[in-house]
Design a protein around this motif. Sequence first.
Motif, PDB file in Angstrom:
ATOM      1  N   HIS A  13     -75.896 -37.127  -7.706  1.00  0.00           N
ATOM      2  CA  HIS A  13     -74.750 -36.727  -8.535  1.00  0.00           C
ATOM      3  C   HIS A  13     -74.335 -37.931  -9.375  1.00  0.00           C
ATOM      4  O   HIS A  13     -74.588 -39.076  -8.990  1.00  0.00           O
ATOM      5  CB  HIS A  13     -73.522 -36.367  -7.688  1.00  0.00           C
ATOM      6  CG  HIS A  13     -73.680 -35.199  -6.798  1.00  0.00           C
ATOM      7  ND1 HIS A  13     -73.829 -33.913  -7.233  1.00  0.00           N
ATOM      8  CD2 HIS A  13     -73.687 -35.127  -5.440  1.00  0.00           C
ATOM      9  CE1 HIS A  13     -73.916 -33.096  -6.195  1.00  0.00           C
ATOM     10  NE2 HIS A  13     -73.839 -33.815  -5.098  1.00  0.00           N
ATOM     11  N   GLU A  14     -73.631 -37.674 -10.456  1.00  0.00           N
ATOM     12  CA  GLU A  14     -73.081 -38.769 -11.241  1.00  0.00           C
ATOM     13  C   GLU A  14     -72.043 -39.514 -10.412  1.00  0.00           C
ATOM     14  O   GLU A  14     -71.396 -38.933  -9.538  1.00  0.00           O
ATOM     15  CB  GLU A  14     -72.462 -38.238 -12.532  1.00  0.00           C
ATOM     16  CG  GLU A  14     -73.496 -37.723 -13.508  1.00  0.00           C
ATOM     17  CD  GLU A  14     -72.911 -37.394 -14.866  1.00  0.00           C
ATOM     18  OE1 GLU A  14     -71.873 -37.988 -15.234  1.00  0.00           O
ATOM     19  OE2 GLU A  14     -73.502 -36.547 -15.545  1.00  0.00           O
ATOM     20  N   LEU A  15     -71.854 -40.775 -10.692  1.00  0.00           N
ATOM     21  CA  LEU A  15     -70.934 -41.619  -9.910  1.00  0.00           C
ATOM     22  C   LEU A  15     -69.507 -41.099  -9.922  1.00  0.00           C
ATOM     23  O   LEU A  15     -68.766 -41.285  -8.955  1.00  0.00           O
ATOM     24  CB  LEU A  15     -70.969 -43.057 -10.430  1.00  0.00           C
ATOM     25  CG  LEU A  15     -72.305 -43.783 -10.282  1.00  0.00           C
ATOM     26  CD1 LEU A  15     -72.211 -45.173 -10.899  1.00  0.00           C
ATOM     27  CD2 LEU A  15     -72.724 -43.858  -8.838  1.00  0.00           C
ATOM     28  N   SER A  16     -69.120 -40.417 -11.007  1.00  0.00           N
ATOM     29  CA  SER A  16     -67.746 -39.921 -11.115  1.00  0.00           C
ATOM     30  C   SER A  16     -67.430 -38.860 -10.057  1.00  0.00           C
ATOM     31  O   SER A  16     -66.264 -38.551  -9.824  1.00  0.00           O
ATOM     32  CB  SER A  16     -67.497 -39.351 -12.515  1.00  0.00           C
ATOM     33  OG  SER A  16     -68.375 -38.255 -12.737  1.00  0.00           O
ATOM     34  N   GLU A  17     -68.433 -38.303  -9.407  1.00  0.00           N
ATOM     35  CA  GLU A  17     -68.213 -37.270  -8.398  1.00  0.00           C
ATOM     36  C   GLU A  17     -67.948 -37.842  -7.007  1.00  0.00           C
ATOM     37  O   GLU A  17     -67.736 -37.095  -6.054  1.00  0.00           O
ATOM     38  CB  GLU A  17     -69.411 -36.315  -8.353  1.00  0.00           C
ATOM     39  CG  GLU A  17     -69.585 -35.550  -9.654  1.00  0.00           C
ATOM     40  CD  GLU A  17     -70.692 -34.525  -9.568  1.00  0.00           C
ATOM     41  OE1 GLU A  17     -70.775 -33.836  -8.534  1.00  0.00           O
ATOM     42  OE2 GLU A  17     -71.459 -34.426 -10.532  1.00  0.00           O
ATOM     43  N   PHE A  18     -67.957 -39.174  -6.885  1.00  0.00           N
ATOM     44  CA  PHE A  18     -67.747 -39.844  -5.607  1.00  0.00           C
ATOM     45  C   PHE A  18     -66.443 -40.636  -5.623  1.00  0.00           C
ATOM     46  O   PHE A  18     -66.023 -41.110  -6.667  1.00  0.00           O
ATOM     47  CB  PHE A  18     -68.893 -40.813  -5.317  1.00  0.00           C
ATOM     48  CG  PHE A  18     -70.223 -40.147  -5.115  1.00  0.00           C
ATOM     49  CD1 PHE A  18     -70.652 -39.795  -3.850  1.00  0.00           C
ATOM     50  CD2 PHE A  18     -71.044 -39.879  -6.194  1.00  0.00           C
ATOM     51  CE1 PHE A  18     -71.880 -39.184  -3.661  1.00  0.00           C
ATOM     52  CE2 PHE A  18     -72.278 -39.267  -6.022  1.00  0.00           C
ATOM     53  CZ  PHE A  18     -72.687 -38.916  -4.749  1.00  0.00           C
ATOM     54  N   ASP A  19     -65.817 -40.766  -4.471  1.00  0.00           N
ATOM     55  CA  ASP A  19     -64.665 -41.646  -4.323  1.00  0.00           C
ATOM     56  C   ASP A  19     -65.159 -43.003  -3.844  1.00  0.00           C
ATOM     57  O   ASP A  19     -65.852 -43.089  -2.815  1.00  0.00           O
ATOM     58  CB  ASP A  19     -63.672 -41.080  -3.295  1.00  0.00           C
ATOM     59  CG  ASP A  19     -62.892 -39.899  -3.832  1.00  0.00           C
ATOM     60  OD1 ASP A  19     -62.654 -39.849  -5.050  1.00  0.00           O
ATOM     61  OD2 ASP A  19     -62.536 -39.022  -3.026  1.00  0.00           O
ATOM     62  N   GLU A  20     -64.825 -44.031  -4.581  1.00  0.00           N
ATOM     63  CA  GLU A  20     -65.135 -45.416  -4.228  1.00  0.00           C
ATOM     64  C   GLU A  20     -66.588 -45.573  -3.801  1.00  0.00           C
ATOM     65  O   GLU A  20     -67.485 -45.296  -4.578  1.00  0.00           O
ATOM     66  CB  GLU A  20     -64.161 -45.910  -3.151  1.00  0.00           C
ATOM     67  CG  GLU A  20     -62.712 -45.854  -3.597  1.00  0.00           C
ATOM     68  CD  GLU A  20     -61.739 -46.057  -2.467  1.00  0.00           C
ATOM     69  OE1 GLU A  20     -62.163 -46.462  -1.373  1.00  0.00           O
ATOM     70  OE2 GLU A  20     -60.551 -45.810  -2.680  1.00  0.00           O
ATOM     71  N   THR A  21     -66.816 -45.998  -2.558  1.00  0.00           N
ATOM     72  CA  THR A  21     -68.187 -46.261  -2.100  1.00  0.00           C
ATOM     73  C   THR A  21     -68.703 -45.171  -1.168  1.00  0.00           C
ATOM     74  O   THR A  21     -69.716 -45.360  -0.502  1.00  0.00           O
ATOM     75  CB  THR A  21     -68.257 -47.618  -1.369  1.00  0.00           C
ATOM     76  OG1 THR A  21     -67.380 -47.576  -0.246  1.00  0.00           O
ATOM     77  CG2 THR A  21     -67.872 -48.755  -2.283  1.00  0.00           C
ATOM     78  N   LYS A  22     -68.024 -44.054  -1.126  1.00  0.00           N
ATOM     79  CA  LYS A  22     -68.451 -42.978  -0.220  1.00  0.00           C
ATOM     80  C   LYS A  22     -69.827 -42.457  -0.610  1.00  0.00           C
ATOM     81  O   LYS A  22     -70.211 -42.484  -1.753  1.00  0.00           O
ATOM     82  CB  LYS A  22     -67.434 -41.845  -0.223  1.00  0.00           C
ATOM     83  CG  LYS A  22     -66.071 -42.282   0.318  1.00  0.00           C
ATOM     84  CD  LYS A  22     -65.281 -41.090   0.740  1.00  0.00           C
ATOM     85  CE  LYS A  22     -63.891 -41.443   1.193  1.00  0.00           C
ATOM     86  NZ  LYS A  22     -63.769 -42.448   2.177  1.00  0.00           N
TER      87      LYS A  22
END
Length: 127
Positions: free
Chosen positions: A52-61
């Motif tokens: 997924h694109e990085l924007s779909e994750f919170d912080e380092t999760k």
Amino acid sequence: MRCCQAEKCTADLTYAKPYHKRHKVCEYHSKAQIVVVDGIRQRFCQQCSRFHELSEFDETKRSCRRRLAGHNERRRKTHTENSIHKGTGTQLKNMVCGQVDDRGRIKITIQDNATYKHFQIRQTNCS
């Protein structure tokens, strides 16, 4: 030849774990914070087993926000159901009071067919 989806990765997945072969990602890139796939900075989601694109994750999760929300909702629902069940004021009628032994322990016997998993122990006088 089976290889990782990450750009410029030359890892051969022939002898990789079945999970990594199935999702076409090497172990290193499955745990990396940033991976370039198809020219886009992405991260491998442990829940979805895809990038997924990085924007779909919170912080380092390592799980995307959408799947984590579903996971947390299921956990809250189970927790709420347990709390409601405990909060009804129902008492264990199949609990037997015992005597205190020489170490200060009280033996409590619960019938095999009891459906309770969690208990709150209160000190009361048994008669």
